[in-house]
Design a protein around this motif. Structure first.
Motif, PDB file in Angstrom:
ATOM      1  N   GLY A  13     -10.887  -4.263  12.458  1.00  0.00           N
ATOM      2  CA  GLY A  13     -10.718  -5.704  12.450  1.00  0.00           C
ATOM      3  C   GLY A  13      -9.937  -6.236  11.261  1.00  0.00           C
ATOM      4  N   THR A  15      -6.352  -6.246   8.865  1.00  0.00           N
ATOM      5  CA  THR A  15      -4.912  -6.081   8.999  1.00  0.00           C
ATOM      6  C   THR A  15      -4.298  -5.921   7.619  1.00  0.00           C
ATOM      7  N   ARG A  58      -6.612  -8.172   5.278  1.00  0.00           N
ATOM      8  CA  ARG A  58      -7.148  -9.457   5.722  1.00  0.00           C
ATOM      9  C   ARG A  58      -7.984  -9.272   6.979  1.00  0.00           C
ATOM     10  N   ALA A  59      -9.068 -10.030   7.048  1.00  0.00           N
ATOM     11  CA  ALA A  59      -9.891 -10.080   8.252  1.00  0.00           C
ATOM     12  C   ALA A  59      -9.187 -10.947   9.288  1.00  0.00           C
ATOM     13  N   LYS A  60      -9.668 -10.898  10.518  1.00  0.00           N
ATOM     14  CA  LYS A  60      -9.053 -11.682  11.593  1.00  0.00           C
ATOM     15  C   LYS A  60      -9.023 -13.168  11.276  1.00  0.00           C
ATOM     16  N   ASP A  61     -10.036 -13.641  10.533  1.00  0.00           N
ATOM     17  CA  ASP A  61     -10.085 -15.060  10.178  1.00  0.00           C
ATOM     18  C   ASP A  61      -9.232 -15.394   8.959  1.00  0.00           C
TER      19      ASP A  61
END
Length: 160
Positions: A13, A15, A58-61
């Motif tokens: 999850g 990136t 980075r997380a999805k959010d």
């Protein structure tokens, strides 16, 4: 021995994106939150301007989960800085970052990764040793410490 399945789970999850000047304040804030003697904002800015290999996880959010900066010289990569967000520490993300930065270093033609670590940073030292980094020397008085004192650096190397 590397546990790639645990590393992959830790990075699920997330990136990997290049660090830019627009993110220096955010990265510096995280640096200050996880290190007692953090890099300055200028250290990050200078590294990006110098063209060092600087990456964010980075997380999805969009939340910043971690980062690393590498500098290359001949067939070696020098790990300048690496950090995991405080709330994500202990989840395997440190190993994931090491897997990621070693893969990046290999892509760039490096045969090994060098780093310095404080002897007092026992947690990081343990992570590096478990990963396969070996102590190859010491730099006396390398790091600033409390009350104007200096702390040695343990120099470690990992063959790729």
């Amino acid at each position: 021995m590397k546990d790639s399945s645990a590393s992959a789970r830790a990075g699920a999850g997330l990136t990997l994106v290049p660090m830019t000047m627009d993110e220096v304040d955010e990265v510096h804030a995280m640096e200050c939150s996880v290190f007692p003697h953090p890099w300055s904002r200028a250290n990050f800015s200078d590294s990006i301007q110098a063209g060092y290999d600087a990456w964010l996880l980075r997380a999805k959010d969009g939340e910043l989960a971690g980062y690393f900066l590498l500098m290359y010289a001949l067939d070696e990569a020098h790990l300048l800085d690496v950090a995991v967000a405080g709330k994500r520490q202990g989840t395997g993300l440190g190993r994931y970052l090491l897997d990621t930065l070693c893969a990046r270093a290999r892509e760039m033609g490096a045969e090994s990764v060098l780093l310095e670590v404080r002897p007092s940073n026992e947690r990081a030292l343990a992570v590096y040793k478990r990963y396969g980094f070996e102590e190859i020397g010491r730099r006396k008085g390398y790091y600033p410490a409390h009350e104007g004192k200096r702390e040695d650096a343990i120099v470690m190397r990992h063959a790729l």
